[in-house]
Design a protein around this motif. Sequence first.
Motif, PDB file in Angstrom:
ATOM      1  N   VAL A 176       0.838  -1.202   0.000  1.00 45.47           N
ATOM      2  CA  VAL A 176       0.000   0.000   0.000  1.00 45.47           C
ATOM      3  C   VAL A 176       0.878   1.259   0.000  1.00 45.47           C
ATOM      4  N   GLY A 177       1.956   1.246   0.747  1.00 42.79           N
ATOM      5  CA  GLY A 177       2.861   2.396   0.760  1.00 42.79           C
ATOM      6  C   GLY A 177       3.459   2.662  -0.606  1.00 42.79           C
ATOM      7  N   GLN A 178       3.881   1.620  -1.275  1.00 43.02           N
ATOM      8  CA  GLN A 178       4.439   1.785  -2.611  1.00 43.02           C
ATOM      9  C   GLN A 178       3.360   2.250  -3.583  1.00 43.02           C
ATOM     10  N   ALA A 179       2.140   1.733  -3.446  1.00 45.54           N
ATOM     11  CA  ALA A 179       1.032   2.159  -4.313  1.00 45.54           C
ATOM     12  C   ALA A 179       0.708   3.627  -4.093  1.00 45.54           C
ATOM     13  N   PHE A 180       0.745   4.058  -2.841  1.00 45.35           N
ATOM     14  CA  PHE A 180       0.469   5.465  -2.546  1.00 45.35           C
ATOM     15  C   PHE A 180       1.484   6.364  -3.258  1.00 45.35           C
ATOM     16  N   VAL A 181       2.753   6.048  -3.105  1.00 45.16           N
ATOM     17  CA  VAL A 181       3.811   6.872  -3.701  1.00 45.16           C
ATOM     18  C   VAL A 181       3.709   6.865  -5.222  1.00 45.16           C
ATOM     19  N   MET A 182       3.614   5.696  -5.822  1.00 46.43           N
ATOM     20  CA  MET A 182       3.632   5.611  -7.280  1.00 46.43           C
ATOM     21  C   MET A 182       2.374   6.198  -7.900  1.00 46.43           C
ATOM     22  N   ASN A 183       1.217   5.962  -7.295  1.00 44.83           N
ATOM     23  CA  ASN A 183      -0.013   6.549  -7.834  1.00 44.83           C
ATOM     24  C   ASN A 183       0.007   8.064  -7.725  1.00 44.83           C
ATOM     25  N   ARG A 184       0.482   8.577  -6.602  1.00 43.19           N
ATOM     26  CA  ARG A 184       0.557  10.033  -6.445  1.00 43.19           C
ATOM     27  C   ARG A 184       1.556  10.635  -7.432  1.00 43.19           C
ATOM     28  N   LEU A 185       2.698   9.993  -7.628  1.00 50.18           N
ATOM     29  CA  LEU A 185       3.666  10.487  -8.608  1.00 50.18           C
ATOM     30  C   LEU A 185       3.081  10.489 -10.018  1.00 50.18           C
ATOM     31  N   ALA A 186       2.185   9.550 -10.290  1.00 51.12           N
ATOM     32  CA  ALA A 186       1.555   9.459 -11.612  1.00 51.12           C
ATOM     33  C   ALA A 186       0.393  10.432 -11.774  1.00 51.12           C
ATOM     34  N   GLY A 187       0.105  11.225 -10.740  1.00 47.92           N
ATOM     35  CA  GLY A 187      -0.973  12.199 -10.834  1.00 47.92           C
ATOM     36  C   GLY A 187      -2.327  11.658 -10.439  1.00 47.92           C
ATOM     37  N   ILE A 188      -2.363  10.513  -9.785  1.00 46.75           N
ATOM     38  CA  ILE A 188      -3.616   9.902  -9.343  1.00 46.75           C
ATOM     39  C   ILE A 188      -3.813  10.243  -7.869  1.00 46.75           C
ATOM     40  N   ALA A 189      -4.961  10.754  -7.532  1.00 46.72           N
ATOM     41  CA  ALA A 189      -5.242  11.168  -6.154  1.00 46.72           C
ATOM     42  C   ALA A 189      -5.594   9.951  -5.296  1.00 46.72           C
ATOM     43  N   TYR A 190      -4.639   9.032  -5.191  1.00 43.97           N
ATOM     44  CA  TYR A 190      -4.842   7.837  -4.368  1.00 43.97           C
ATOM     45  C   TYR A 190      -5.088   8.272  -2.926  1.00 43.97           C
ATOM     46  N   PRO A 191      -6.128   7.715  -2.279  1.00 40.87           N
ATOM     47  CA  PRO A 191      -6.482   8.203  -0.926  1.00 40.87           C
ATOM     48  C   PRO A 191      -5.452   7.827   0.131  1.00 40.87           C
ATOM     49  N   ILE A 192      -5.422   8.630   1.169  1.00 40.85           N
ATOM     50  CA  ILE A 192      -4.564   8.336   2.314  1.00 40.85           C
ATOM     51  C   ILE A 192      -5.137   7.163   3.103  1.00 40.85           C
ATOM     52  N   TRP A 193      -6.452   7.088   3.228  1.00 39.43           N
ATOM     53  CA  TRP A 193      -7.078   6.002   3.968  1.00 39.43           C
ATOM     54  C   TRP A 193      -8.311   5.461   3.262  1.00 39.43           C
ATOM     55  N   ARG A 194      -9.248   6.320   2.929  1.00 38.91           N
ATOM     56  CA  ARG A 194     -10.544   5.873   2.423  1.00 38.91           C
ATOM     57  C   ARG A 194     -10.856   6.565   1.100  1.00 38.91           C
ATOM     58  N   SER A 195     -11.495   5.837   0.184  1.00 36.70           N
ATOM     59  CA  SER A 195     -11.907   6.440  -1.089  1.00 36.70           C
ATOM     60  C   SER A 195     -12.982   7.475  -0.852  1.00 36.70           C
ATOM     61  N   ARG A 196     -12.967   8.496  -1.706  1.00 32.08           N
ATOM     62  CA  ARG A 196     -13.992   9.532  -1.582  1.00 32.08           C
ATOM     63  C   ARG A 196     -15.317   9.032  -2.088  1.00 32.08           C
TER      64      ARG A 196
END
Length: 196
Positions: A176-196
Motif C-alpha cells: 500500500v505504501g508503494q502504491a500510494f507513492v507511485m499513484n501520487r507520482l503518476a498524478g492519481i489522487a490515491y487516498p490516504i485512507w478511504r476512497s472519496r
Amino acid sequence: MPNPQQEPNSSTGLLPFPHYRLSRLQEKHGHRPVLATFNLINGAISIALIAALALVTQEALIFPSLGATAFILFYAPLAEPASPRNTFLGHLIGAIAGFLSLALFGLLDAPSAVANGVDAARVGAAALSLGTCGALMILLRSPHPPAGATAMIVSLGLMPHPGQFPILMAGVALLVGQAFVMNRLAGIAYPIWRSR
C-alpha cells in the motif's frame, strides 16, 4: 472502465511531476497501453521489493493474494476496494476468518493441505473461511476481493498461526505504501485512507 486518473490540483497533495502523470501520457500514447505499462512496472517493482525484503529477513512478507492486490492498486486505484482502508481491513479479516476456521475444524496443528492433502475438515475450513471473509467484508463495508485468497491461504494451512498476522500485514503495508507513492507520482489522487 472509468479512467482512474483525476486532474490534479493544489488540494489533492499531488507531487509536481507533470510529465509523468498518466493522464498526460494517455493523451499521447492511449489509455490501454499506458495503463498496461503502469501495471507492468509497478506490479513487478512492488512484488520484487517485498520479495527481496522477505529474502533478507526470512519472513513470510510475500504471499499469493498480494499479486491480486497489486493489480487492483495500480489498475483501479480510486475504486473503493483499492483504498488503504479496504486493503488493510480486507486482508486482516481474511487472516482472522482463516484462523477461526482452522480452530473450528481442529486444524490448528495439522500439516498444510499442500503437505498433507485435502480432507473433509480442510474442505470445511476453506469453505467457512471464504464465506466468513466475504460476509464480514460486506458487513464492515470494506470489500477487497484478494482478501478471499488470504482467507484460503490461512485455512489451507499455509500461514496458520496468529503470530504470522503481523508479518502478513507488514507485507500489505509495504504494498500500500508503494502504491500510494507511485499513484501520487503518476498524478492519481490515491487516498490516504478511504476512497472519496
